[in-house]
Design a protein around this motif. Sequence first.
Motif, mmCIF file in Angstrom:
data_model
loop_
_atom_site.group_PDB
_atom_site.id
_atom_site.type_symbol
_atom_site.label_atom_id
_atom_site.label_comp_id
_atom_site.label_asym_id
_atom_site.label_seq_id
_atom_site.Cartn_x
_atom_site.Cartn_y
_atom_site.Cartn_z
ATOM 1 N N PRO A 4 0.825 -1.212 0.000
ATOM 2 C CA PRO A 4 0.000 0.000 0.000
ATOM 3 C C PRO A 4 0.864 1.269 0.000
ATOM 4 C CG PRO A 4 -0.849 -1.580 1.586
ATOM 5 C CD PRO A 4 0.470 -2.115 1.099
ATOM 6 N N GLU A 5 0.370 2.289 -0.691
ATOM 7 C CA GLU A 5 1.123 3.544 -0.842
ATOM 8 C C GLU A 5 1.506 4.172 0.498
ATOM 9 O OE1 GLU A 5 2.557 4.998 -3.499
ATOM 10 O OE2 GLU A 5 1.974 3.142 -4.501
ATOM 11 N N PHE A 6 0.631 4.081 1.501
ATOM 12 C CA PHE A 6 0.964 4.698 2.773
ATOM 13 C C PHE A 6 2.142 3.995 3.442
ATOM 14 C CE2 PHE A 6 -1.740 1.411 4.565
ATOM 15 C CZ PHE A 6 -1.276 1.217 5.854
ATOM 16 N N ILE A 7 2.294 2.703 3.198
ATOM 17 C CA ILE A 7 3.438 1.973 3.757
ATOM 18 C C ILE A 7 4.703 2.316 2.962
ATOM 19 C CG2 ILE A 7 4.443 -0.309 4.179
ATOM 20 C CD1 ILE A 7 1.620 -1.301 4.801
ATOM 21 N N ALA A 9 5.319 5.155 1.596
ATOM 22 C CA ALA A 9 5.709 6.484 2.086
ATOM 23 C C ALA A 9 6.390 6.386 3.448
ATOM 24 C CB ALA A 9 4.492 7.402 2.158
ATOM 25 N N LEU A 10 5.873 5.535 4.330
ATOM 26 C CA LEU A 10 6.509 5.351 5.640
ATOM 27 C C LEU A 10 7.898 4.733 5.493
ATOM 28 C CD1 LEU A 10 3.541 3.981 7.778
ATOM 29 C CD2 LEU A 10 4.748 6.139 8.120
ATOM 30 N N LEU A 21 1.600 -2.197 12.499
ATOM 31 C CA LEU A 21 0.475 -2.003 11.595
ATOM 32 C C LEU A 21 -0.754 -2.768 12.074
ATOM 33 C CD1 LEU A 21 2.356 -2.434 8.190
ATOM 34 C CD2 LEU A 21 1.531 -0.297 9.185
ATOM 35 N N GLU A 54 -6.181 -0.058 5.394
ATOM 36 C CA GLU A 54 -5.821 1.250 4.851
ATOM 37 C C GLU A 54 -6.102 2.289 5.943
ATOM 38 O OE1 GLU A 54 -4.514 1.916 1.883
ATOM 39 O OE2 GLU A 54 -4.592 -0.146 1.172
ATOM 40 N N PRO A 55 -5.432 3.442 5.924
ATOM 41 C CA PRO A 55 -5.700 4.462 6.948
ATOM 42 C C PRO A 55 -7.193 4.791 7.026
ATOM 43 C CG PRO A 55 -3.751 5.041 5.705
ATOM 44 C CD PRO A 55 -4.371 3.853 5.005
#
Length: 157
Positions: A4-7, A9-10, A21, A54-55
Amino acid sequence: MPIPEFIVALREKVGHAPLWLSGVSVVIRDDDGRVLLTRRADNGQWAVVSGVLEPGEEPSAAAVREAKEETGVDAELIRITSVDVTEPITYPNGDVTQYLDVCFLARWTGGDAHVADDENLEVAWFAPSELPSDMTETSRLRLAKALLDKPEAWFLR
């Protein structure tokens, strides 16, 4: 589905350092009582359907989404069967993650089970008495808790 994109980015900020998570697992049963398992591409072992929230995503919505994304099946959630924490997991690329997992029991409602993403190599139904020997330990534990058919969820006391 890729990371996932948020991961991503992290990971750009923390590298391979441990990430905490939220995840979900879902034990899906068909009308014959069989359970649906996936053979994971990352370790080659059989496992229950699982994934990362997802967030802002509700765990129940994530469980239904993961079932469809990974196996192509539609599932109706029945109840939460367990809440637990995994041991730290080191992935082949060196990323370290630990998950708070909410596991659901679900009933298959439609769709033909098949590999529907790049995270899995196989998808198959198994009778609880004929589970594969090469299954992840976390999936064994989650299946055991889900198949007890107790009304209350398991958690460490």
